[in-house]
Design an enzyme around this catalytic site. Structure first.
Site, PDB file in Angstrom:
ATOM      1  CG  ASP A   1      55.043  -6.848  33.558  1.00  0.00           C
ATOM      2  OD1 ASP A   1      55.507  -8.003  33.599  1.00  0.00           O
ATOM      3  OD2 ASP A   1      55.681  -5.851  33.933  1.00  0.00           O
TER       4      ASP A   1
ATOM      5  CG  HIS B   1      54.226  -7.827  37.344  1.00  0.00           C
ATOM      6  ND1 HIS B   1      55.492  -7.450  36.918  1.00  0.00           N
ATOM      7  CD2 HIS B   1      53.630  -6.707  37.802  1.00  0.00           C
ATOM      8  CE1 HIS B   1      55.638  -6.154  37.103  1.00  0.00           C
ATOM      9  NE2 HIS B   1      54.521  -5.680  37.638  1.00  0.00           N
TER      10      HIS B   1
ATOM     11  CB  SER C   1      49.142 -10.369  38.337  1.00  0.00           C
ATOM     12  OG  SER C   1      48.564  -9.247  38.970  1.00  0.00           O
TER      13      SER C   1
ATOM     14  CG  ASN D   1      55.885 -12.824  33.851  1.00  0.00           C
ATOM     15  OD1 ASN D   1      56.904 -13.265  34.378  1.00  0.00           O
ATOM     16  ND2 ASN D   1      55.592 -11.534  33.856  1.00  0.00           N
TER      17      ASN D   1
HETATM   18  C1  GAR Z   1      59.595 -11.862  41.632  1.00  0.00           C
HETATM   19  O1  GAR Z   1      59.147 -10.967  42.620  1.00  0.00           O
HETATM   20  C2  GAR Z   1      58.760 -11.708  40.373  1.00  0.00           C
HETATM   21  O2  GAR Z   1      57.425 -11.422  40.637  1.00  0.00           O
HETATM   22  C3  GAR Z   1      59.443 -10.551  39.694  1.00  0.00           C
HETATM   23  O3  GAR Z   1      60.810 -10.810  39.895  1.00  0.00           O
HETATM   24  C4  GAR Z   1      60.993 -11.461  41.161  1.00  0.00           C
HETATM   25  C5  GAR Z   1      61.914 -12.654  40.962  1.00  0.00           C
HETATM   26  O4  GAR Z   1      62.282 -13.217  42.190  1.00  0.00           O
HETATM   27  N1  GAR Z   1      59.099 -10.486  38.314  1.00  0.00           N
HETATM   28  C6  GAR Z   1      58.838  -9.345  37.658  1.00  0.00           C
HETATM   29  O5  GAR Z   1      58.920  -8.258  38.172  1.00  0.00           O
HETATM   30  C7  GAR Z   1      58.422  -9.530  36.202  1.00  0.00           C
HETATM   31  N2  GAR Z   1      58.018  -8.310  35.631  1.00  0.00           N
HETATM   32  P1  GAR Z   1      62.911 -14.674  42.250  1.00  0.00           P
HETATM   33  O6  GAR Z   1      64.028 -14.700  41.184  1.00  0.00           O
HETATM   34  O7  GAR Z   1      63.481 -14.800  43.619  1.00  0.00           O
HETATM   35  O8  GAR Z   1      61.846 -15.675  41.945  1.00  0.00           O
END
Ligand code: GAR
Length: 207
Positions: free
Chosen positions: A157, A121, A148, A119
């Site tokens: 997470d 984050h 991360s 994943n």
């Molecule tokens: C990203 O910033 C990712 O790091 C975050 O969601 C966004 C998705 O953007 N994920 C989290 O916060 C997981 N806990 P995207 O759909 O444009 O790739």
């Protein structure tokens, strides 16, 4: 040529999904733990999965020519039922690694004990877990923000870190500006972390 299949799961925008596919598809790799065996390896994306029928990432999949399976968590009575159905969707395909890419659901051991997953984050974990990571990191007194990539277990997470990187805070920068730079860092870091998790190196002579 050996093919490694990756399945990407997302819930919304899907920009990391698109970047991963565009960065890793149609390239040649070799396994850096198996130096005797220089078999060429390619990475394929047989399909993606979203839990959100309205996710913008579905159109990105269409553009990329990748099937997107929709499995809405709202059609299931609980987390474990949803995870069982998710597992079933993937089970028919030989999948090396599941890539969570803005997939906003915690997975239960039903899923995590059956499939290896990683994943991304948008913070320097263990700081700022959860869905407001960018905002909390922006508002903090830290002089940097970060990203991360970690192995997935059933803790939100949680899981061992694969790669992390950071960017300095810029005085007076808006939240939008900070967020944009965090996303650019994600686009650099996630493909690298995937290759690290798979022990792959890109071949210099091809692709
Ligand atoms: C990203 O910033 C990712 O790091 C975050 O969601 C966004 C998705 O953007 N994920 C989290 O916060 C997981 N806990 P995207 O759909 O444009 O790739």
């Amino acid at each position: 040529m050996k093919t490694i299949n990756l399945v990407i799961l997302f819930s919304g925008n899907g920009s990391n999904m698109q970047n991963i596919v565009e960065t890793l598809r149609n390239k040649v790799f070799f396994n850096n733990l198996d130096l005797e065996n220089k078999d060429e390896i390619e990475i394929a994306f047989p399909f993606c999965i979203t839990n959100n029928p309205n996710a913008y990432g579905i159109s990105r999949c269409k553009e990329l020519g990748i099937e997107c399976k929709v499995l809405s968590h709202k059609d299931f009575s609980g987390r474990e039922e949803f995870d069982r159905a998710l597992l079933k969707l993937i089970a028919g395909t030989q999948v090396e690694l599941v890539i969570l890419s803005g997939f906003m659901r915690v997975l239960s051991p039903i899923f995590t004990s059956n499939l290896k997953s990683i994943n991304i984050h948008p913070s320097l974990l263990p700081k700022y877990k959860g869905i407001k990571a960018i905002q909390e990191s922006y508002q903090s007194d830290d002089n940097h923000g970060g990203v991360s990539v970690h192995w997935v277990n059933d803790v939100l997470d949680g899981g061992e870190i694969i790669l992390q990187d950071c960017i300095p805070k810029i005085s007076g920068e808006s939240l939008e500006g900070f967020q944009k730079r965090i996303h650019h860092l994600e686009y650099k870091l996630y493909p690298k972390a995937i290759l690290k998790a798979l022990n792959l190196t890109q071949s210099n002579t091809h692709g």
